[in-house]
Write a protein that holds these residues in place. Structure first.
Motif, mmCIF file in Angstrom:
data_model
loop_
_atom_site.group_PDB
_atom_site.id
_atom_site.type_symbol
_atom_site.label_atom_id
_atom_site.label_comp_id
_atom_site.label_asym_id
_atom_site.label_seq_id
_atom_site.Cartn_x
_atom_site.Cartn_y
_atom_site.Cartn_z
ATOM 1 N N MET A 288 -8.339 3.218 3.757
ATOM 2 C CA MET A 288 -7.304 3.980 4.464
ATOM 3 C C MET A 288 -7.862 4.695 5.691
ATOM 4 O O MET A 288 -7.415 5.797 6.035
ATOM 5 C CB MET A 288 -6.682 5.021 3.512
ATOM 6 C CG MET A 288 -5.895 4.438 2.346
ATOM 7 S SD MET A 288 -4.401 3.604 2.874
ATOM 8 C CE MET A 288 -3.351 4.983 3.292
ATOM 9 N N ASN A 289 -8.805 4.108 6.365
ATOM 10 C CA ASN A 289 -9.377 4.709 7.577
ATOM 11 C C ASN A 289 -9.896 6.120 7.338
ATOM 12 O O ASN A 289 -9.703 7.014 8.165
ATOM 13 C CB ASN A 289 -8.329 4.766 8.703
ATOM 14 C CG ASN A 289 -7.991 3.391 9.192
ATOM 15 O OD1 ASN A 289 -8.537 2.397 8.706
ATOM 16 N ND2 ASN A 289 -7.072 3.315 10.127
ATOM 17 N N GLU B 164 -8.845 8.393 5.502
ATOM 18 C CA GLU B 164 -7.828 9.428 5.248
ATOM 19 C C GLU B 164 -8.109 10.029 3.869
ATOM 20 O O GLU B 164 -8.453 9.315 2.921
ATOM 21 C CB GLU B 164 -6.440 8.775 5.251
ATOM 22 C CG GLU B 164 -5.299 9.710 4.954
ATOM 23 C CD GLU B 164 -5.170 10.802 6.020
ATOM 24 O OE1 GLU B 164 -4.861 10.484 7.154
ATOM 25 O OE2 GLU B 164 -5.426 11.989 5.676
ATOM 26 N N TRP C 208 2.024 6.215 4.548
ATOM 27 C CA TRP C 208 0.852 6.079 5.432
ATOM 28 C C TRP C 208 1.180 6.591 6.816
ATOM 29 O O TRP C 208 2.258 6.386 7.336
ATOM 30 C CB TRP C 208 0.433 4.606 5.514
ATOM 31 C CG TRP C 208 0.234 3.971 4.166
ATOM 32 C CD1 TRP C 208 0.118 4.605 2.978
ATOM 33 C CD2 TRP C 208 0.197 2.589 3.900
ATOM 34 N NE1 TRP C 208 -0.022 3.711 1.965
ATOM 35 C CE2 TRP C 208 0.021 2.433 2.501
ATOM 36 C CE3 TRP C 208 0.274 1.442 4.696
ATOM 37 C CZ2 TRP C 208 -0.065 1.197 1.887
ATOM 38 C CZ3 TRP C 208 0.175 0.207 4.088
ATOM 39 C CH2 TRP C 208 -0.003 0.087 2.685
ATOM 40 N N THR D 247 -3.592 7.087 11.951
ATOM 41 C CA THR D 247 -4.695 8.044 12.059
ATOM 42 C C THR D 247 -4.973 8.345 13.511
ATOM 43 O O THR D 247 -4.739 7.514 14.394
ATOM 44 C CB THR D 247 -5.968 7.477 11.426
ATOM 45 O OG1 THR D 247 -6.093 6.133 11.851
ATOM 46 C CG2 THR D 247 -5.919 7.552 9.932
ATOM 47 N N ASN E 193 -2.693 2.116 14.788
ATOM 48 C CA ASN E 193 -3.731 2.653 13.926
ATOM 49 C C ASN E 193 -3.267 2.860 12.501
ATOM 50 O O ASN E 193 -3.952 3.492 11.721
ATOM 51 C CB ASN E 193 -4.241 3.982 14.484
ATOM 52 C CG ASN E 193 -5.379 3.749 15.451
ATOM 53 O OD1 ASN E 193 -6.002 2.684 15.415
ATOM 54 N ND2 ASN E 193 -5.630 4.720 16.318
ATOM 55 N N PRO F 9 -3.045 2.453 8.784
ATOM 56 C CA PRO F 9 -4.065 1.859 7.931
ATOM 57 C C PRO F 9 -3.630 0.521 7.351
ATOM 58 O O PRO F 9 -2.441 0.286 7.130
ATOM 59 C CB PRO F 9 -4.259 2.905 6.838
ATOM 60 C CG PRO F 9 -3.130 3.832 6.927
ATOM 61 C CD PRO F 9 -2.518 3.718 8.267
ATOM 62 N N PRO G 70 -4.630 -1.066 4.188
ATOM 63 C CA PRO G 70 -5.436 -0.959 2.973
ATOM 64 C C PRO G 70 -5.844 -2.328 2.456
ATOM 65 O O PRO G 70 -5.069 -3.281 2.526
ATOM 66 C CB PRO G 70 -4.507 -0.232 1.999
ATOM 67 C CG PRO G 70 -3.170 -0.269 2.591
ATOM 68 C CD PRO G 70 -3.274 -0.518 4.043
#
Lengths: 639, 560
Positions: free
Chosen positions: A357-358, A360, A446, A449, A461, A463, A465
């Protein structure tokens, strides 16, 4: 066999040395070198374990003195190791879970710039922790204790370019120093009382020291344990320590560092057994912390901080059990081991989620991840069931025993402790269900980010997953297996109890409540907790921004005001203290010093005038001196 | 008429004959020659021989060859003498074979050999600094050293100008130095009061001469020499009078003899001295006067006033030699006097020595605080150190002796090294000894400043330098010998002393260098060696003092 014990510590230490001093040549192979050496120490541990199983109950302990460290007069400190069932348990946990976390880190840290250094620190951490649990005296234990503190400082602050990480590392180090002072003073008192600080003589003669001395030593040891194990009132560093890379959180908060306090208290059982007051302090700290951590865990939206609160709470259970005396030691260690499995698994799962999730961490921005990350979901889910004490899984066996032992304490105290432990179980079920629901169930919440340049892209951007690589999932699967079966295996035929009993001793408690009733009550509160969570987060949609919440929620989000308390009382107080000391220093101390200096200078200036350069004056001075000398000599005789 | 005459003549002849025969009958009575153990006195004799050879060199060798021959002669003589000391010590003369040689005049024992060894080594290093010829710019194409061209020439007069032009140098300093060394070797070994006095004069007179031989600032140098001579003669008078009183008291001048009388076992009473023998007033007065003579040489307060003026005026290599070697010799004599002659009256002299030690430590340290000249600063520092050593002397235990021996060895090398560094820092007028000129030296010549800092730290008694080991040993001995208050004063004085030592370090390293500051001359290997030896001894005795402490401990017993 004895030589292998030293090797156990030496191998990861060697790894740390090689990796930290090895230079760029090791940049690519470094992670695998570190992991390999951790695995080697695990293999050594298993070998020693097999050897130990080959011997009978009382003969299982091995002692080896490697060299004399500080021999000064009557003061003697040796580097010696003591491997018995207790330290064996820790060795297997540390090297086993540690190796898995090393393996996981190979994947997790693949994109980092300095993996070599990271693995060097990890190995250093392992070496220090092994030294801590293998030492045969308190001084060497203290060396390991400090080594763990250093390594955790380096690891928490590994991303020191982030100010928050640097601050968190410093905070962890400072708070730990408070505890370390307790331990070091305890060792000094021990030396003045017993004339030694080797485990064997100290613990054997503990009953000959007065109860007052034992209470003092016990309370100081407890202070040390509070620092390392993040117990109230020294708990504040743990949540911030989540700034470190996730494998660090798993290693420090699951398998190793935070369990050092439990080890210390269990190892010093003879001291605590002779000091009931110190034991009361221990159980109080444990009970308060298990509720404290649980409440904090309920309010956090950051997945790692929620798990950190949970860790605090679970360690609280262990400290509580250890404070109960021989009734609880075995269960404290058993919970420690099962917790090592499921909490490491949960942290690694959280890391896997963040990886997808980048990075997060806000659970309110997760949701519906179960189909995107199936392996993570299943392993995390099994860890979840284990920690809430779902029947048949690891946590069930160990936690249930602790609640039972708490009631068995007897009297009002027993009821209070038992009730606190039960309440803690309910809250555990609540906050863990909350984590589970927010992360893997419900609709996707979501959010794009914010990229490093600071501009939030519209949806580029968002995410994507995905399941993590094999190096990360394999450790998670193995840990999940442990989370499911460890508790059951330990309880077959009371295997763990029999294994550890020769070291810690064991006494059956006389619970006013039957074992079946305790289990039933635990099940009921478990269901209630989980149901409330489902009511709040499963049935109704979850807002992405957290609602204001009640006063308690807001306080819990701020870690129950622990930092505010520390700031007002300790920081402000400390500032006032230092300011007044500086004032005293400037006015009084400097005044005396400068005054003395000025008067010496003045005296000097006046006396040098006697040195006028005339030989005649010098001769007079000599004559006068000789006269005084003769007169004084004659006078002495006359007197 | 002839008969009686012939009878008389026969009679006379018979008388003469009987006289002859009676003499012949009483003979063979020989005058007993003194029994001298030449081998055991060889360290002193070798140095004396080298000195005499040095005089012959001056007389017979051409001027050009003198400097080099004198240096070689001095070095070889001192080295041979040191070898003799080592041989004697290895032969057991320091311990079980220790005895009194030369008809009771000289002791050959541990303290004597230890101190002789130290004096010889220090003098050897001093010879290197004496021989340095690269620091001063050459005069008329000839290299010159720190010493005047012609000592007898009036400063600033025509004779001096001619001597400089002719390139004369005073190579006599080497034999003069050797004579002084010979006296110093006898001084701590002297076992009767007359030998003590002769030794004192033998090493003092050459020192007076050496002090007046500076090439630069000749008037200051000559003034120093005259002052030193006058005050030295004054103190010698006290010493000599004290000796006379002690003779009156004991009827003998040997240490053992006096000690016996002090101890109460009076042998035969000399009828001429019957009225004075055993009179305690004579003993106390005489003892105090002899003590005073020795305290003058060690520079203890209130007999210290000559020290700053003489240290400042004397040529710096001489100052270094004097500060190091004289102190060793004088403390050796003081130790022997107090431990061998006067132990029976220690309740009389100890309180007095307490007072002397206290004022010496305090006044030395306090007055040094306001000094502005490096050489004067080191002079006051040497006074304070004399006080520290006195604290060890007062202990009156074997540990006290060995700690003083160690301290002397450590201190003398530090002192010599420090003064050697002082010779390096120069400006147009020669050595730049004013402290303000040393500002920022650490930036210009870090090595020289660092070396000087090492010496200063050793003076201050900072751990890992010999100064710390020595001070610790002395204070420990003093505390164990029942002089704890003295140790407290000593530590306070050390704190004051630390101030001015560290101040110089601060000045060198943390001040801005002055625009027209001094330059650091590049010395020849001679001075470099001297400084290097000083640093090496300072560090070795500081880091690993135990071997040398043990050595001093083994050498700590006086023969009686």
């Amino acid at each position: 066999m004895e030589n292998l014990i030293g090797l156990l510590v030496l191998v990861p230490l060697l790894g740390a040395g090689v990796l930290l001093c090895g230079g760029r040549r090791l940049d690519r192979s470094g992670p695998w070198v570190g992991t390999g050496l951790a695995a080697v120490s695990f293999v050594l541990g298993v070998w020693l374990f097999a050897d130990m199983l080959g011997r009978k109950g009382d003969n299982r302990a091995l002692d080896v003195t490697v060299f004399s460290w500080v021999p000064v007069g009557g003061f003697r400190a040796d580097v010696g190791f003591h491997l018995d069932q207790l330290s064996m348990t820790f060795v297997l946990l540390i090297t086993g879970v540690g190796s898995l976390i090393h393996l996981y880190s190979v994947g997790y840290m693949a994109h980092d710039e300095r993996p070599r250094r990271f693995f060097g620190y990890l190995n250093l951490f392992l070496a220090a922790m092994l030294l801590l649990v293998l030492a045969d005296n308190y001084l060497l234990l203290y060396a390991g204790w400090e080594g763990v503190g250093l390594a955790s400082y380096l690891l928490i602050g590994f991303w020191q370019h982030k100010p928050s990480a640097a601050t968190a590392a410093k905070k962890a180090f400072l708070v730990n120093r408070v505890g370390d002072m307790g331990l070091s003073i305890a060792i000094m008192v021990m030396f003045t009382t017993f004339g030694t600080f080797s485990f064997a003589p100290v613990l054997a003669h503990a009953d000959q020291a007065g109860e007052g001395k034992l209470t003092a030593i016990g309370l100081l040891l407890l202070l040390g344990a509070c620092g390392k194990s993040a117990q109230v009132p020294l708990q504040s560093w743990l949540g911030d320590a989540m700034e470190g890379p996730t494998p660090v959180s798993a290693l420090i908060h699951a398998a190793t560092m935070v369990t050092a306090g439990v080890y210390l208290i269990t190892r010093s059982s003879a001291i605590f057994n002779g000091a009931p007051d110190a034991q009361t302090a221990v159980v109080t700290v444990g009970a308060v912390t298990l509720l404290f951590g649980a409440i904090v865990g309920c309010a956090k939206d950051d997945i790692k901080k929620a798990l950190a609160g949970s860790t605090m709470s679970q360690i609280g259970y262990m400290i509580l059990a250890a404070g109960l005396g021989p009734v609880g030691y075995v269960f404290a260690i058993m919970h420690l081991v099962t917790h090592g499995f499921f909490k490491a698994g949960l942290f690694l799962g959280a890391g896997s989620v963040m990886h997808g999730m980048n990075d997060e961490v806000d659970m309110r921005r997760y949701g519906g991840l179960r189909s995107y990350m199936p392996v993570t979901f299943w392993t995390f889910g099994l860890g979840y069931l284990a920690i809430i004490g779902f029947p048949g899984l690891s946590g069930f066996f160990s936690k249930d025993k602790i609640i039972e032992a708490a009631f068995a304490k007897g009297g009002t105290e027993g009821w209070i402790l038992g009730a606190a432990a039960l309440l803690g179980a309910a809250i555990t079920a609540y906050y863990m269900t909350r984590v589970m629901l927010l992360t893997f169930f419900g609709e996707k919440r979501w959010q794009p980010t914010v990229s490093d340049s600071g501009s939030a892209a519209e949806d580029g951007n968002l995410p994507h997953p995905h399941e993590s690589p094999k190096t990360m999932t394999i450790p998670m699967i193995l840990l999940a297996v442990g989370s499911v079966f460890a508790g059951g295996l330990f309880s077959i035929n009371s295997a763990f109890l029999k294994w550890l009993e020769p070291v810690t001793g064991h006494a059956e408690g006389h619970s006013p409540v039957g074992a079946g009733q305790v289990t039933a009550a635990t099940m009921v509160v478990l269901v209630i907790g989980a149901a409330v969570a489902w009511q709040q987060y499963g049935r109704s949609p979850v807002p992405v921004t957290a609602p204001r919440g009640t006063l308690l929620t807001r306080a819990a989000r701020r870690d129950l005001l622990q930092d505010d308390f520390n700031h007002v009382v300790l920081v402000r107080g400390g500032e006032h203290l230092t300011r007044s000391l500086v004032y005293v220093d400037h006015k009084l101390v400097d005044g005396v010093v400068n005054g003395t200096a000025a008067s010496v200078g003045g005296l000097s200036g006046r006396m040098r005038r006697l040195q006028n350069g005339f030989a005649r004056s010098y001769a007079v001075s000599m004559f006068g001196g000789a006269a005084v000398l003769i007169a004084a000599t004659l006078l002495m005789r006359a007197v | 008429m002839s008969h009686p005459a012939s009878v008389q003549a026969v009679h006379a002849a018979q008388t003469v004959h009987s006289l002859w025969t009676s003499v012949a009958a009483e003979a063979p009575r020989k005058i007993p020659g003194p029994h001298i153990e030449y081998a055991q006195l060889s360290p002193t004799l070798i140095v004396l021989g080298a000195a005499v050879l040095g005089v012959l060199v001056e007389a017979f060798l051409p001027r050009r060859a003198r400097h080099i021959s004198q240096v070689v002669l001095a070095v070889v003589g001192l080295a041979a003498s040191f070898a003799a000391v080592v041989a004697l010590a290895a032969d057991g003369y320091a311990t079980d074979k220790a005895h009194i040689a030369a008809m009771g005049a000289l002791a050959v024992d541990g303290p004597a050999l230890f101190l002789q060894g130290v004096i010889i080594l220090v003098s050897l290093v001093a010879v290197f600094t004496f021989a340095e010829r690269r620091l001063d710019p050459a005069a008329h194409g000839r290299p010159v050293d720190s010493f005047v061209a012609e000592g007898a020439a009036v400063p600033g007069g025509d004779a001096e100008r001619r001597a400089v032009k002719a390139g004369l140098t005073t190579t006599e300093v080497f034999p003069v130095l050797l004579f002084a060394v010979a006296g110093m070797l006898v001084f701590p070994a002297a076992n009767d009061l007359l030998t003590l006095f002769v030794a004192l004069e033998v090493f003092s007179l050459p020192l007076y001469v050496l002090c007046g031989l500076a090439r630069r600032q000749r008037l200051l140098s000559q003034e120093a020499a005259v002052k030193y001579f006058l005050l030295g003669a004054f103190s010698s008078a006290f010493l000599l009078f004290g000796i006379a009183l002690l003779y009156g008291y004991a009827g003998t001048v040997t240490y053992a003899g006096i000690a016996e009388v002090v101890g109460g076992t009076t042998p035969t009473v000399d009828p001429a001295l019957a009225s004075t023998m055993g009179n305690d007033v004579l003993l106390l007065t005489g003892g105090a006067m002899v003590l005073m003579g020795l305290l003058f040489k060690v520079g203890a307060v209130p007999f210290h006033m000559w020290t700053p003026d003489v240290y400042q005026g004397a040529p710096t290599p001489v100052t270094g030699f004097m500060a190091a070697a004289t102190k060793v010799a004088a403390f050796g004599a003081l130790l022997r006097l107090l431990y061998v002659v006067l132990p029976g009256m220690r309740w009389d002299w100890r309180p007095v020595m307490w007072g002397v030690a206290i004022v010496t430590m305090l006044i030395g340290a306090v007055v040094a605080v306001t000094q502005t000249d490096v050489k004067r600063l080191l002079a006051y520092s040497s006074i304070a150190h004399a006080g520290f050593i006195l604290a060890g002397v007062i202990a009156v235990t074997p540990d006290g002796v060995s700690s003083v021996l160690f301290y002397l060895a450590a201190y003398s090398f530090v002192t010599l090294g420090a003064f050697a560094v002082v010779t390096l820092v120069r400006d147009a007028g020669g050595e730049a000894t004013h402290l303000s000129k040393w500002a920022g030296l650490g930036r210009r010549s870090p090595l020289v400043a660092a070396v000087f800092a090492v010496f200063l730290l050793a003076f201050a008694g900072i751990p890992l330098t010999s100064g710390f080991a020595g001070k610790f040993a002395v204070f420990k001995a003093a505390a164990q010998g029942g002089a704890a208050p003295l140790v407290v004063v000593g530590v306070l004085a050390s704190a004051i002393a630390a101030f001015f030592y560290i101040r110089v370090i601060v000045l060198m390293f943390f001040s801005e260098p002055k625009a027209e500051g001094p330059t650091v001359a590049v010395p020849s290997p001679l001075t470099s060696t001297a400084i290097a030896i000083g640093v090496a001894v300072t560090v070795v005795l500081g880091v690993a003092p135990q071997y040398f402490l043990d050595l001093a401990g083994q050498a700590g017993t006086f023969v009686r």
